[in-house]
Motif scaffolding. Structure first.
Motif, PDB file in Angstrom:
ATOM      1  N   GLU A 116       0.828  -1.203   0.000  1.00  0.00           N
ATOM      2  CA  GLU A 116       0.000   0.000   0.000  1.00  0.00           C
ATOM      3  C   GLU A 116       0.862   1.253   0.000  1.00  0.00           C
ATOM      4  O   GLU A 116       0.564   2.225  -0.706  1.00  0.00           O
ATOM      5  CB  GLU A 116      -0.925  -0.015   1.223  1.00  0.00           C
ATOM      6  N   LYS A 117       1.964   1.249   0.781  1.00  0.00           N
ATOM      7  CA  LYS A 117       2.865   2.403   0.793  1.00  0.00           C
ATOM      8  C   LYS A 117       3.513   2.599  -0.572  1.00  0.00           C
ATOM      9  O   LYS A 117       3.611   3.724  -1.076  1.00  0.00           O
ATOM     10  CB  LYS A 117       3.936   2.208   1.864  1.00  0.00           C
ATOM     11  N   SER A 118       3.961   1.479  -1.184  1.00  0.00           N
ATOM     12  CA  SER A 118       4.560   1.569  -2.515  1.00  0.00           C
ATOM     13  C   SER A 118       3.546   2.095  -3.530  1.00  0.00           C
ATOM     14  O   SER A 118       3.880   2.909  -4.405  1.00  0.00           O
ATOM     15  CB  SER A 118       5.075   0.191  -2.952  1.00  0.00           C
ATOM     16  N   LEU A 119       2.291   1.627  -3.398  1.00  0.00           N
ATOM     17  CA  LEU A 119       1.243   2.093  -4.316  1.00  0.00           C
ATOM     18  C   LEU A 119       0.988   3.587  -4.144  1.00  0.00           C
ATOM     19  O   LEU A 119       0.844   4.327  -5.139  1.00  0.00           O
ATOM     20  CB  LEU A 119      -0.037   1.296  -4.071  1.00  0.00           C
ATOM     21  N   ARG A 120       0.960   4.048  -2.883  1.00  0.00           N
ATOM     22  CA  ARG A 120       0.756   5.480  -2.649  1.00  0.00           C
ATOM     23  C   ARG A 120       1.922   6.300  -3.214  1.00  0.00           C
ATOM     24  O   ARG A 120       1.711   7.352  -3.840  1.00  0.00           O
ATOM     25  CB  ARG A 120       0.593   5.737  -1.148  1.00  0.00           C
ATOM     26  N   ASP A 121       3.161   5.799  -2.987  1.00  0.00           N
ATOM     27  CA  ASP A 121       4.319   6.507  -3.541  1.00  0.00           C
ATOM     28  C   ASP A 121       4.255   6.554  -5.060  1.00  0.00           C
ATOM     29  O   ASP A 121       4.540   7.599  -5.681  1.00  0.00           O
ATOM     30  CB  ASP A 121       5.614   5.822  -3.082  1.00  0.00           C
ATOM     31  N   LEU A 122       3.884   5.413  -5.672  1.00  0.00           N
ATOM     32  CA  LEU A 122       3.791   5.366  -7.133  1.00  0.00           C
ATOM     33  C   LEU A 122       2.709   6.312  -7.649  1.00  0.00           C
ATOM     34  O   LEU A 122       2.901   7.003  -8.653  1.00  0.00           O
ATOM     35  CB  LEU A 122       3.499   3.926  -7.582  1.00  0.00           C
ATOM     36  N   GLN A 123       1.590   6.348  -6.936  1.00  0.00           N
ATOM     37  CA  GLN A 123       0.525   7.258  -7.333  1.00  0.00           C
ATOM     38  C   GLN A 123       0.966   8.712  -7.206  1.00  0.00           C
ATOM     39  O   GLN A 123       0.645   9.539  -8.063  1.00  0.00           O
ATOM     40  CB  GLN A 123      -0.724   7.004  -6.477  1.00  0.00           C
ATOM     41  N   MET A 124       1.723   9.015  -6.129  1.00  0.00           N
ATOM     42  CA  MET A 124       2.230  10.380  -5.980  1.00  0.00           C
ATOM     43  C   MET A 124       3.183  10.726  -7.117  1.00  0.00           C
ATOM     44  O   MET A 124       3.129  11.827  -7.686  1.00  0.00           O
ATOM     45  CB  MET A 124       2.923  10.521  -4.630  1.00  0.00           C
ATOM     46  N   ILE A 125       4.093   9.757  -7.440  1.00  0.00           N
ATOM     47  CA  ILE A 125       5.039   9.997  -8.532  1.00  0.00           C
ATOM     48  C   ILE A 125       4.303  10.186  -9.850  1.00  0.00           C
ATOM     49  O   ILE A 125       4.596  11.089 -10.635  1.00  0.00           O
ATOM     50  CB  ILE A 125       6.050   8.832  -8.625  1.00  0.00           C
ATOM     51  N   GLN A 126       3.304   9.308 -10.086  1.00  0.00           N
ATOM     52  CA  GLN A 126       2.523   9.428 -11.313  1.00  0.00           C
ATOM     53  C   GLN A 126       1.773  10.752 -11.344  1.00  0.00           C
ATOM     54  O   GLN A 126       1.652  11.390 -12.392  1.00  0.00           O
ATOM     55  CB  GLN A 126       1.543   8.257 -11.422  1.00  0.00           C
ATOM     56  N   GLY A 127       1.280  11.187 -10.176  1.00  0.00           N
ATOM     57  CA  GLY A 127       0.588  12.471 -10.116  1.00  0.00           C
ATOM     58  C   GLY A 127       1.522  13.615 -10.438  1.00  0.00           C
ATOM     59  O   GLY A 127       1.177  14.528 -11.199  1.00  0.00           O
ATOM     60  N   ASP A 128       2.761  13.557  -9.851  1.00  0.00           N
ATOM     61  CA  ASP A 128       3.739  14.604 -10.144  1.00  0.00           C
ATOM     62  C   ASP A 128       4.114  14.604 -11.621  1.00  0.00           C
ATOM     63  O   ASP A 128       4.212  15.662 -12.267  1.00  0.00           O
ATOM     64  CB  ASP A 128       4.993  14.402  -9.289  1.00  0.00           C
ATOM     65  N   GLN A 129       4.343  13.357 -12.154  1.00  0.00           N
ATOM     66  CA  GLN A 129       4.682  13.269 -13.561  1.00  0.00           C
ATOM     67  C   GLN A 129       3.551  13.783 -14.444  1.00  0.00           C
ATOM     68  O   GLN A 129       3.771  14.449 -15.459  1.00  0.00           O
ATOM     69  CB  GLN A 129       5.025  11.822 -13.931  1.00  0.00           C
ATOM     70  N   LYS A 130       2.338  13.471 -14.041  1.00  0.00           N
ATOM     71  CA  LYS A 130       1.187  13.936 -14.812  1.00  0.00           C
ATOM     72  C   LYS A 130       1.085  15.453 -14.768  1.00  0.00           C
ATOM     73  O   LYS A 130       0.823  16.116 -15.784  1.00  0.00           O
ATOM     74  CB  LYS A 130      -0.091  13.301 -14.254  1.00  0.00           C
ATOM     75  N   ASN A 131       1.330  16.009 -13.562  1.00  0.00           N
ATOM     76  CA  ASN A 131       1.296  17.475 -13.450  1.00  0.00           C
ATOM     77  C   ASN A 131       2.394  18.108 -14.301  1.00  0.00           C
ATOM     78  O   ASN A 131       2.170  19.114 -14.997  1.00  0.00           O
ATOM     79  CB  ASN A 131       1.455  17.887 -11.988  1.00  0.00           C
ATOM     80  N   ASN A 132       3.612  17.500 -14.228  1.00  0.00           N
ATOM     81  CA  ASN A 132       4.711  18.023 -15.041  1.00  0.00           C
ATOM     82  C   ASN A 132       4.404  17.905 -16.524  1.00  0.00           C
ATOM     83  O   ASN A 132       4.693  18.813 -17.321  1.00  0.00           O
ATOM     84  CB  ASN A 132       6.008  17.283 -14.708  1.00  0.00           C
ATOM     85  N   ALA A 133       3.832  16.733 -16.895  1.00  0.00           N
ATOM     86  CA  ALA A 133       3.482  16.532 -18.306  1.00  0.00           C
ATOM     87  C   ALA A 133       2.419  17.538 -18.742  1.00  0.00           C
ATOM     88  O   ALA A 133       2.504  18.123 -19.830  1.00  0.00           O
ATOM     89  CB  ALA A 133       2.989  15.103 -18.524  1.00  0.00           C
ATOM     90  N   ASN A 134       1.429  17.766 -17.879  1.00  0.00           N
ATOM     91  CA  ASN A 134       0.402  18.753 -18.215  1.00  0.00           C
ATOM     92  C   ASN A 134       1.017  20.153 -18.350  1.00  0.00           C
ATOM     93  O   ASN A 134       0.654  20.922 -19.248  1.00  0.00           O
ATOM     94  CB  ASN A 134      -0.684  18.757 -17.148  1.00  0.00           C
TER      95      ASN A 134
END
Length: 292
Positions: free
Chosen positions: A185-203
């Motif tokens: 669950e912690k790894s999933l949350r970290d991955l989601q945060m990273i994906q969110g940051d990447q998505k924000n950067n990509a946007n």
């Protein structure tokens, strides 16, 4: 000796209770006898009695005997209840459930069997008391039902230990699974945060690129408009120059014709030649402009 269908230990317990019951029964009979004896000693002092006196004595005797017998029967009932309580308590310690059949308590055949057993036991007890005293033997251990019960208890204890061991193993596995789940669950949350940051950067990058493209498009449209305007101006200038050229050519043709007419006039010829020279220079200059 009549048997009751139980093992030796339980039969000895039955004999002990029957001795207690015989003793209590003898005490009750003695009490009843004493009631009659008291009546004889206290009331039967005369030789003749009236009917009313006899009835009064019998009523008093009945009341006393009734009270004594009732008290003894009640005490016997309570004693039997205490006996059953002892048996049930011992059975409950071994997780057993005993059952009783009240209908057998009035079975005449079984009652006669118990009577014969009591009679034979009383006779044998008298014979033993008249001879040498025999020391009671200890009940053998692990005999009959006790041995089976002990084996059952040991088996249940072994199963209980196995279940405890299995429970500890399952608890360990469950704890490990919970830890692994927490890590995932912690790894999933970290991955989601990273994906969110990447998505924000990509946007953000996409927005910047869109802005750049829009700016380039605007600049291109402006340049295109300027080029179109310049091209239109050049086309208009070219048309004007063509008209001027045609006009000059027409003037040149006219001048040539006039030159032919006035060829013989030297002064005029020189003037015409100078004009032609100037025109030629103008034509060259226009051609240079047109070439540019």
């Amino acid at each position: 000796q009549a048997e009751l269908g139980v093992n030796e230990h339980h039969q000895n317990e039955v004999v002990s209770y029957m001795r207690f019951a015989r003793f209590k029964r003898g005490m009750c009979l003695k009490t009843v006898d004493s009631c009659f004896q008291d009546l004889k000693d206290s009331r039967l002092v005369e030789e003749t009695f009236t009917v009313d006196e006899v009835i009064d004595m019998l009523d008093g005797l009945q009341s006393v005997v009734h009270s004594e017998v009732e008290s003894e029967l009640i005490n016997t009932t309570y004693t039997n209840v205490l006996l059953l309580r002892q048996l049930f308590s011992q059975a409950e310690k071994w997780y057993l459930k005993l059952q009783t059949d009240v209908s057998d308590l009035e079975n005449r055949e079984l009652l006669n069997q118990v009577a014969e057993f009591e009679k034979s036991e009383y006779t044998s007890s008298n014979e033993k008391s008249s001879g040498d005293p025999i020391k009671p033997k200890l009940a053998p251990l692990n005999e009959g039902g006790s041995e089976l019960l002990n084996k059952t208890v040991a088996h249940l204890q072994e199963e209980n230990e196995k279940l405890k061991t299995r429970l500890r193993t399952i608890e360990t596995q469950a704890t490990a699974a919970l830890d692994e789940k927490s890590k995932l669950e912690k790894s999933l949350r970290d991955l989601q945060m990273i994906q969110g940051d990447q998505k924000n950067n990509a946007n953000q990058d996409i927005t910047e690129l869109e802005n750049k493209v829009a700016a380039l498009k605007s600049q291109f449209e402006k340049t295109l408009n300027d080029t179109t305007a310049n091209q239109k101006f050049l086309e208009e200038d070219l048309m004007t120059t063509k008209h001027d050229l045609l006009k000059v050519q027409d003037q040149l043709s006219t001048a040539e014709k006039e030159l032919e007419k006035k060829f013989q006039q030297t002064a005029a010829y020189r003037n015409m030649k100078e004009i032609l020279t100037r025109k030629n220079e103008q034509i060259k200059d226009l051609r240079r402009r047109l070439s540019k």
